[in-house]
Design a protein around this motif. Structure first.
Motif, PDB file in Angstrom:
ATOM      1  N   LYS A 219      -8.162  -0.526  -4.083  1.00 52.06           N
ATOM      2  CA  LYS A 219      -8.263  -1.657  -3.171  1.00 52.06           C
ATOM      3  C   LYS A 219      -6.995  -1.798  -2.328  1.00 52.06           C
ATOM      4  O   LYS A 219      -7.048  -2.045  -1.116  1.00 52.06           O
ATOM      5  CB  LYS A 219      -8.493  -2.952  -3.962  1.00 52.06           C
ATOM      6  N   ILE A 220      -5.840  -1.658  -2.976  1.00 50.59           N
ATOM      7  CA  ILE A 220      -4.565  -1.822  -2.263  1.00 50.59           C
ATOM      8  C   ILE A 220      -4.388  -0.728  -1.215  1.00 50.59           C
ATOM      9  O   ILE A 220      -3.921  -0.984  -0.095  1.00 50.59           O
ATOM     10  CB  ILE A 220      -3.394  -1.806  -3.257  1.00 50.59           C
ATOM     11  N   GLU A 221      -4.771   0.495  -1.561  1.00 49.47           N
ATOM     12  CA  GLU A 221      -4.569   1.638  -0.653  1.00 49.47           C
ATOM     13  C   GLU A 221      -5.509   1.632   0.540  1.00 49.47           C
ATOM     14  O   GLU A 221      -5.174   2.149   1.603  1.00 49.47           O
ATOM     15  CB  GLU A 221      -4.766   2.944  -1.426  1.00 49.47           C
ATOM     16  N   SER A 222      -6.689   1.053   0.376  1.00 51.61           N
ATOM     17  CA  SER A 222      -7.716   1.159   1.420  1.00 51.61           C
ATOM     18  C   SER A 222      -7.464   0.198   2.571  1.00 51.61           C
ATOM     19  O   SER A 222      -7.360  -1.016   2.364  1.00 51.61           O
ATOM     20  CB  SER A 222      -9.095   0.864   0.822  1.00 51.61           C
ATOM     21  N   PRO A 223      -7.380   0.699   3.804  1.00 51.87           N
ATOM     22  CA  PRO A 223      -7.223  -0.195   4.964  1.00 51.87           C
ATOM     23  C   PRO A 223      -8.460  -1.044   5.210  1.00 51.87           C
ATOM     24  O   PRO A 223      -8.414  -2.021   5.972  1.00 51.87           O
ATOM     25  CB  PRO A 223      -6.961   0.775   6.124  1.00 51.87           C
TER      26      PRO A 223
ATOM     27  N   HIS B 230      -1.773  -4.235   6.192  1.00 52.22           N
ATOM     28  CA  HIS B 230      -1.836  -2.947   5.499  1.00 52.22           C
ATOM     29  C   HIS B 230      -0.800  -1.967   6.025  1.00 52.22           C
ATOM     30  O   HIS B 230      -0.128  -1.279   5.252  1.00 52.22           O
ATOM     31  CB  HIS B 230      -3.241  -2.358   5.640  1.00 52.22           C
ATOM     32  N   ASP B 231      -0.640  -1.904   7.320  1.00 49.84           N
ATOM     33  CA  ASP B 231       0.318  -0.989   7.942  1.00 49.84           C
ATOM     34  C   ASP B 231       1.698  -1.645   7.967  1.00 49.84           C
ATOM     35  O   ASP B 231       1.854  -2.749   8.500  1.00 49.84           O
ATOM     36  CB  ASP B 231      -0.130  -0.670   9.366  1.00 49.84           C
TER      37      ASP B 231
ATOM     38  N   PRO C 207       0.805  -1.224   0.000  1.00 52.52           N
ATOM     39  CA  PRO C 207       0.000   0.000   0.000  1.00 52.52           C
ATOM     40  C   PRO C 207       0.835   1.270   0.000  1.00 52.52           C
ATOM     41  O   PRO C 207       0.530   2.230  -0.720  1.00 52.52           O
ATOM     42  CB  PRO C 207      -0.830  -0.129   1.281  1.00 52.52           C
ATOM     43  N   GLU C 208       1.900   1.307   0.803  1.00 51.96           N
ATOM     44  CA  GLU C 208       2.712   2.522   0.880  1.00 51.96           C
ATOM     45  C   GLU C 208       3.445   2.807  -0.430  1.00 51.96           C
ATOM     46  O   GLU C 208       3.744   3.966  -0.739  1.00 51.96           O
ATOM     47  CB  GLU C 208       3.704   2.435   2.049  1.00 51.96           C
TER      48      GLU C 208
ATOM     49  N   GLU D 259     -10.012  -2.709   2.821  1.00 49.58           N
ATOM     50  CA  GLU D 259      -9.982  -3.839   1.892  1.00 49.58           C
ATOM     51  C   GLU D 259      -8.983  -4.883   2.396  1.00 49.58           C
ATOM     52  O   GLU D 259      -7.785  -4.624   2.467  1.00 49.58           O
ATOM     53  CB  GLU D 259      -9.570  -3.370   0.493  1.00 49.58           C
ATOM     54  N   LEU D 260      -9.479  -6.040   2.765  1.00 42.71           N
ATOM     55  CA  LEU D 260      -8.607  -7.098   3.268  1.00 42.71           C
ATOM     56  C   LEU D 260      -8.114  -7.966   2.115  1.00 42.71           C
ATOM     57  O   LEU D 260      -8.846  -8.198   1.142  1.00 42.71           O
ATOM     58  CB  LEU D 260      -9.360  -7.970   4.272  1.00 42.71           C
TER      59      LEU D 260
ATOM     60  N   PHE E 224       5.892  -7.359   2.201  1.00 43.25           N
ATOM     61  CA  PHE E 224       4.571  -7.449   1.581  1.00 43.25           C
ATOM     62  C   PHE E 224       4.680  -8.170   0.235  1.00 43.25           C
ATOM     63  O   PHE E 224       3.866  -9.052  -0.076  1.00 43.25           O
ATOM     64  CB  PHE E 224       3.978  -6.053   1.385  1.00 43.25           C
TER      65      PHE E 224
END
Length: 349
Positions: free
Chosen positions: A231-235, A258-259, A188-189, A237-238, A203
């Motif tokens: 989807k990837i950016e949103s916390p 995600h984090d 995500p980052e 979305e699992l 990741f």
């Protein structure tokens, strides 16, 4: 350097070019033969796509490759970033990519996924200790070699932060708003273009292992690249862990957190994966032997290389290869295509 009717150059640097191995959007990889008969993979920028930014990134890739050592990476041989068409030579690694192997044979057993992940975690550790982030870890960049999995393609590797910052500030290696890498395995980052740490490669490793175990990536059912990025950016979305064996859920889910702060470091991830191997009743050595035996179906060995003459390069031909005794009887031609697949999948540069 002259090219035959196939467009394949006869010579790059000191290497006679035997054949095309693969090509991507920005670069081409050939099988090269040294004057002493050593086989190497020779990587060269495409003529039509070549600009100053590509030359700068190519030079950084060479610098990155020079710092990486270890049995789990393809090693740097030599190169010339200032040539009319920059090129580099690296260790030639026969074998199928993880992506092509899964496509041909199906997913790997849980213990095989776990030991592969533990081995790659050790390889990534050596990369990070050299001050690098791979930044594009994915099934296309894992070669299932005869001695186990290896990481290839450092075209997007990041060097130490100060050097990268200097290059980016000068506008030499990235355009504003450009996201480099493959979205399907991207942290995500990285999509958010935030500063990256070793957790981004953790990741990528988790996404790669998820594919090896299930045949799919963390975020599925995206209709467009923009939707996939969202989807990837949103916390909220699992990652899609459907089809994942229960033994692998804990380590892979942790790597796909995600984090970045919630992901295990590579040592901890490797320990979690080795626990899976242990619960399968295997020692690490036994599991590695089983992995090599299983993936030998993607490896062919060359028995003879006929060097193209200097004055009249040989046109592109099928690879002369034999299959090892453990390979399923699918024919040498198919095995030869898998041999080239290690460099044919995904962007080369």
């Amino acid at each position: 350097m002259t090219a035959d009717e196939t467009g394949i150059p006869a010579i790059i640097g000191p290497y006679r070019i035997a054949e095309l191995l693969g090509e991507g959007g920005m670069g081409v990889v050939y099988l090269g033969i040294s004057p002493a008969g050593e086989q190497v993979a020779v990587k060269q920028i495409r003529v039509l796509d070549f600009d100053a930014e590509d030359r700068a990134r190519f030079a950084l890739e060479m610098e990155a490759l020079k710092t990486v050592f270890g049995s789990r990476t393809a090693s740097f041989v030599e190169g010339d970033a200032e040539a009319e068409r920059p090129w580099l030579a690296m260790e030639y690694v026969p074998g199928a990519t993880l992506r092509s192997w899964v496509a041909d044979h199906g997913v790997l057993r849980p213990a095989m996924v776990a030991i592969m992940g533990a081995v790659l975690a050790e390889g990534l550790t050596s990369i990070h200790q050299a001050g690098l982030l791979h930044r594009d870890l994915k099934p296309h960049n894992i070669v299932l070699a005869a001695d186990g999995p290896k990481v290839i393609d450092f075209g997007l590797a990041l060097l130490n932060a100060a050097k990268v910052a200097q290059a980016e500030d000068s506008g030499r290696i990235s355009r504003p708003g450009t996201i480099l890498g493959s979205l399907v395995c991207m942290a995500p980052e990285q999509v958010q273009q935030a500063p990256l740490t070793a957790a981004a490669d953790v990741f990528g490793l988790g996404a790669t292992l998820l594919f090896a175990a299930t045949g799919h990536y963390p975020f599925t059912n995206a209709k467009t690249q923009f939707d996939l990025m969202r989807k990837i950016e949103s916390p909220r979305e699992l990652p899609d862990l459907s089809g994942l064996n229960s033994e692998l859920v804990a380590p892979i889910a942790a790597m796909l957190a995600h984090d970045p702060a919630d992901r295990p470091v590579l040592k901890a991830a490797g320990d979690m994966l080795l626990d899976v191997v242990d619960r399968a009743g295997l020692s690490p050595l036994e599991a590695r032997d089983q992995l090599r035996s299983t993936t030998a179906a993607g490896v062919a060995r060359r028995t003879e290389i006929v060097e193209p003459p200097v004055s009249a390069p040989k046109p592109r031909r099928e690879v002369s290869a034999v299959v090892s005794a453990s390979v399923v009887p699918e024919g040498a031609a198919l095995a030869a295509r898998r041999l080239r697949a290690a460099y044919a999948s995904g962007p080369v540069l």
